[in-house]
Design a protein around this motif. Structure first.
Motif, PDB file in Angstrom:
ATOM      1  N   LYS A  51       0.850  -1.189   0.000  1.00  0.00           N
ATOM      2  CA  LYS A  51       0.000   0.000   0.000  1.00  0.00           C
ATOM      3  C   LYS A  51       0.883   1.236   0.000  1.00  0.00           C
ATOM      4  O   LYS A  51       2.026   1.208   0.448  1.00  0.00           O
ATOM      5  N   GLY A  52       0.328   2.337  -0.472  1.00  0.00           N
ATOM      6  CA  GLY A  52       1.063   3.595  -0.449  1.00  0.00           C
ATOM      7  C   GLY A  52       1.381   3.976   0.985  1.00  0.00           C
ATOM      8  O   GLY A  52       0.602   3.743   1.897  1.00  0.00           O
ATOM      9  N   GLY A  53       2.551   4.546   1.185  1.00  0.00           N
ATOM     10  CA  GLY A  53       2.948   4.982   2.514  1.00  0.00           C
ATOM     11  C   GLY A  53       4.440   4.863   2.729  1.00  0.00           C
ATOM     12  O   GLY A  53       5.194   4.536   1.822  1.00  0.00           O
ATOM     13  N   LYS A  54       4.828   5.132   3.950  1.00  0.00           N
ATOM     14  CA  LYS A  54       6.233   5.103   4.321  1.00  0.00           C
ATOM     15  C   LYS A  54       6.529   3.800   5.055  1.00  0.00           C
ATOM     16  O   LYS A  54       5.837   3.435   5.994  1.00  0.00           O
ATOM     17  N   TYR A  55       7.570   3.109   4.618  1.00  0.00           N
ATOM     18  CA  TYR A  55       7.970   1.845   5.217  1.00  0.00           C
ATOM     19  C   TYR A  55       9.395   1.966   5.742  1.00  0.00           C
ATOM     20  O   TYR A  55      10.273   2.488   5.059  1.00  0.00           O
ATOM     21  N   ARG A  56       9.623   1.470   6.940  1.00  0.00           N
ATOM     22  CA  ARG A  56      10.957   1.481   7.545  1.00  0.00           C
ATOM     23  C   ARG A  56      11.680   0.189   7.200  1.00  0.00           C
ATOM     24  O   ARG A  56      11.107  -0.898   7.275  1.00  0.00           O
ATOM     25  N   VAL A  57      12.931   0.331   6.845  1.00  0.00           N
ATOM     26  CA  VAL A  57      13.796  -0.800   6.557  1.00  0.00           C
ATOM     27  C   VAL A  57      15.037  -0.616   7.416  1.00  0.00           C
ATOM     28  O   VAL A  57      15.541   0.494   7.571  1.00  0.00           O
ATOM     29  N   TYR A  58      15.519  -1.694   7.980  1.00  0.00           N
ATOM     30  CA  TYR A  58      16.696  -1.654   8.843  1.00  0.00           C
ATOM     31  C   TYR A  58      17.705  -2.649   8.304  1.00  0.00           C
ATOM     32  O   TYR A  58      17.377  -3.815   8.090  1.00  0.00           O
ATOM     33  N   ILE A  59      18.922  -2.159   8.058  1.00  0.00           N
ATOM     34  CA  ILE A  59      19.987  -3.057   7.641  1.00  0.00           C
ATOM     35  C   ILE A  59      21.155  -2.912   8.609  1.00  0.00           C
ATOM     36  O   ILE A  59      21.395  -1.839   9.167  1.00  0.00           O
ATOM     37  N   ALA A  60      21.842  -3.987   8.827  1.00  0.00           N
ATOM     38  CA  ALA A  60      23.010  -3.978   9.710  1.00  0.00           C
ATOM     39  C   ALA A  60      24.043  -4.947   9.140  1.00  0.00           C
ATOM     40  O   ALA A  60      23.696  -5.930   8.491  1.00  0.00           O
ATOM     41  N   PHE A  61      25.295  -4.619   9.373  1.00  0.00           N
ATOM     42  CA  PHE A  61      26.372  -5.484   8.924  1.00  0.00           C
ATOM     43  C   PHE A  61      27.629  -5.142   9.700  1.00  0.00           C
ATOM     44  O   PHE A  61      27.702  -4.131  10.387  1.00  0.00           O
ATOM     45  N   LYS A  62      28.604  -6.006   9.566  1.00  0.00           N
ATOM     46  CA  LYS A  62      29.887  -5.806  10.236  1.00  0.00           C
ATOM     47  C   LYS A  62      30.977  -5.733   9.182  1.00  0.00           C
ATOM     48  O   LYS A  62      30.988  -6.531   8.240  1.00  0.00           O
ATOM     49  N   VAL A  67      33.944  -3.591  12.957  1.00  0.00           N
ATOM     50  CA  VAL A  67      32.994  -2.551  13.352  1.00  0.00           C
ATOM     51  C   VAL A  67      31.618  -2.903  12.801  1.00  0.00           C
ATOM     52  O   VAL A  67      31.492  -3.381  11.682  1.00  0.00           O
ATOM     53  N   LYS A  68      30.605  -2.692  13.626  1.00  0.00           N
ATOM     54  CA  LYS A  68      29.233  -2.963  13.201  1.00  0.00           C
ATOM     55  C   LYS A  68      28.560  -1.653  12.805  1.00  0.00           C
ATOM     56  O   LYS A  68      28.772  -0.621  13.436  1.00  0.00           O
ATOM     57  N   TYR A  69      27.740  -1.740  11.780  1.00  0.00           N
ATOM     58  CA  TYR A  69      26.977  -0.594  11.308  1.00  0.00           C
ATOM     59  C   TYR A  69      25.492  -0.935  11.313  1.00  0.00           C
ATOM     60  O   TYR A  69      25.105  -2.056  10.975  1.00  0.00           O
ATOM     61  N   ALA A  70      24.673   0.049  11.642  1.00  0.00           N
ATOM     62  CA  ALA A  70      23.221  -0.073  11.563  1.00  0.00           C
ATOM     63  C   ALA A  70      22.738   1.090  10.706  1.00  0.00           C
ATOM     64  O   ALA A  70      23.117   2.239  10.948  1.00  0.00           O
ATOM     65  N   ILE A  71      21.939   0.775   9.696  1.00  0.00           N
ATOM     66  CA  ILE A  71      21.462   1.812   8.779  1.00  0.00           C
ATOM     67  C   ILE A  71      19.954   1.670   8.603  1.00  0.00           C
ATOM     68  O   ILE A  71      19.484   0.810   7.855  1.00  0.00           O
ATOM     69  N   PRO A  72      19.187   2.495   9.298  1.00  0.00           N
ATOM     70  CA  PRO A  72      17.743   2.510   9.029  1.00  0.00           C
ATOM     71  C   PRO A  72      17.470   3.438   7.846  1.00  0.00           C
ATOM     72  O   PRO A  72      18.156   4.438   7.667  1.00  0.00           O
ATOM     73  N   PHE A  73      16.527   3.078   7.022  1.00  0.00           N
ATOM     74  CA  PHE A  73      16.111   3.988   5.955  1.00  0.00           C
ATOM     75  C   PHE A  73      14.636   3.771   5.669  1.00  0.00           C
ATOM     76  O   PHE A  73      14.032   2.820   6.155  1.00  0.00           O
ATOM     77  N   SER A  74      14.079   4.685   4.923  1.00  0.00           N
ATOM     78  CA  SER A  74      12.653   4.629   4.601  1.00  0.00           C
ATOM     79  C   SER A  74      12.447   4.413   3.118  1.00  0.00           C
ATOM     80  O   SER A  74      13.215   4.919   2.303  1.00  0.00           O
ATOM     81  N   ILE A  75      11.415   3.677   2.799  1.00  0.00           N
ATOM     82  CA  ILE A  75      10.962   3.539   1.422  1.00  0.00           C
ATOM     83  C   ILE A  75       9.591   4.198   1.366  1.00  0.00           C
ATOM     84  O   ILE A  75       8.690   3.829   2.110  1.00  0.00           O
ATOM     85  N   MET A  76       9.463   5.185   0.515  1.00  0.00           N
ATOM     86  CA  MET A  76       8.186   5.855   0.320  1.00  0.00           C
ATOM     87  C   MET A  76       7.510   5.260  -0.913  1.00  0.00           C
ATOM     88  O   MET A  76       8.069   5.282  -1.999  1.00  0.00           O
ATOM     89  N   VAL A  77       6.309   4.722  -0.730  1.00  0.00           N
ATOM     90  CA  VAL A  77       5.550   4.135  -1.818  1.00  0.00           C
ATOM     91  C   VAL A  77       4.309   4.989  -2.017  1.00  0.00           C
ATOM     92  O   VAL A  77       3.541   5.197  -1.075  1.00  0.00           O
ATOM     93  N   GLU A  78       4.159   5.504  -3.225  1.00  0.00           N
ATOM     94  CA  GLU A  78       2.979   6.313  -3.510  1.00  0.00           C
ATOM     95  C   GLU A  78       1.764   5.409  -3.718  1.00  0.00           C
ATOM     96  O   GLU A  78       1.867   4.333  -4.308  1.00  0.00           O
ATOM     97  N   GLU A  79       0.651   5.880  -3.243  1.00  0.00           N
ATOM     98  CA  GLU A  79      -0.611   5.164  -3.371  1.00  0.00           C
ATOM     99  C   GLU A  79      -1.033   5.113  -4.844  1.00  0.00           C
ATOM    100  O   GLU A  79      -0.937   6.109  -5.552  1.00  0.00           O
ATOM    101  N   THR A  80      -1.489   3.949  -5.298  1.00  0.00           N
ATOM    102  CA  THR A  80      -1.980   3.834  -6.671  1.00  0.00           C
ATOM    103  C   THR A  80      -3.368   4.455  -6.754  1.00  0.00           C
ATOM    104  O   THR A  80      -4.039   4.685  -5.734  1.00  0.00           O
ATOM    105  N   ARG A  81      -3.809   4.691  -7.966  1.00  0.00           N
ATOM    106  CA  ARG A  81      -5.155   5.235  -8.171  1.00  0.00           C
ATOM    107  C   ARG A  81      -6.220   4.314  -7.584  1.00  0.00           C
ATOM    108  O   ARG A  81      -7.157   4.761  -6.931  1.00  0.00           O
ATOM    109  N   ALA A  82      -6.048   3.014  -7.793  1.00  0.00           N
ATOM    110  CA  ALA A  82      -7.012   2.036  -7.277  1.00  0.00           C
ATOM    111  C   ALA A  82      -7.022   2.038  -5.748  1.00  0.00           C
ATOM    112  O   ALA A  82      -8.092   1.969  -5.127  1.00  0.00           O
ATOM    113  N   GLN A  83      -5.855   2.132  -5.122  1.00  0.00           N
ATOM    114  CA  GLN A  83      -5.782   2.186  -3.656  1.00  0.00           C
ATOM    115  C   GLN A  83      -6.437   3.459  -3.124  1.00  0.00           C
ATOM    116  O   GLN A  83      -7.152   3.423  -2.125  1.00  0.00           O
ATOM    117  N   ARG A  84      -6.196   4.578  -3.788  1.00  0.00           N
ATOM    118  CA  ARG A  84      -6.788   5.855  -3.371  1.00  0.00           C
ATOM    119  C   ARG A  84      -8.310   5.786  -3.484  1.00  0.00           C
ATOM    120  O   ARG A  84      -9.037   6.209  -2.582  1.00  0.00           O
TER     121      ARG A  84
END
Length: 157
Positions: free
Chosen positions: A72-83, A128-145
């Motif tokens: 669905k359209g909206g903002k989704y959080r994604v979390y990646i981590a690695f060493k 060293v460990k890294y944590a990188i949160p980021f967002s994916i923004m998905v626009e709502e489709t016409r049908a979803q709206r």
């Protein structure tokens, strides 16, 4: 559907180093890990690292994948981590996303991180460990709206 990825890199603030059995704060290391082609002081290396990780995702992440998953359209959080190991290789990659295929896509991209010069503490190479949160923004489709508006009208009655 348009997808935007916004990275919020949490590198130096949340990074934890492991040397032998003792955890050392990132601020205590003498040399930060160096992404190939990066130069400068610790601040410049951090910035260069961040830009290269963003570039890696921009060039390799399948931006159409969220469309194919029917998110669905909206903002989704994604979390990646690695060493970044004491050998400069990327290890212990973890991804948390709203869909298993998005997690797999993140892992695919992170595996493309090249070998780096590792961090050093007291002349010793350390991981060293890294944590990188980021967002994916998905626009709502016409049908979803249209469906959302239909449900809102129905709920009013």
């Amino acid at each position: 559907m348009k997808i935007n990825i916004a990275f919020i890199l949490v590198l130096f603030g949340s990074a934890v180093l492991y040397s032998q059995e003792k955890a050392v704060s990132f601020s205590m290391i003498e040399k930060v890990p160096m992404y190939p082609g990066c130069e400068g002081d610790a601040k410049e290396l951090k910035s260069c690292f961040s830009k290269n990780i963003q570039k890696l995702f921009t060039e390799n992440f399948d931006m159409d994948l969220p469309n194919q998953l029917g998110l669905k359209g909206g903002k989704y959080r994604v979390y990646i981590a690695f060493k970044i190991s004491a050998k400069g290789t990327v290890e212990n990659i973890v991804a948390k996303a709203p869909h298993a295929l998005l997690e797999a896509e993140c892992l695919k991209v992170l595996r493309k991180i090249p070998v780096m010069l590792p961090a050093e503490l007291k002349g010793e190479k350390v991981g060293v460990k890294y944590a990188i949160p980021f967002s994916i923004m998905v626009e709502e489709t016409r049908a979803q709206r249209k469906e959302r508006k239909r449900k809102m009208r129905r709920n009013r009655n």
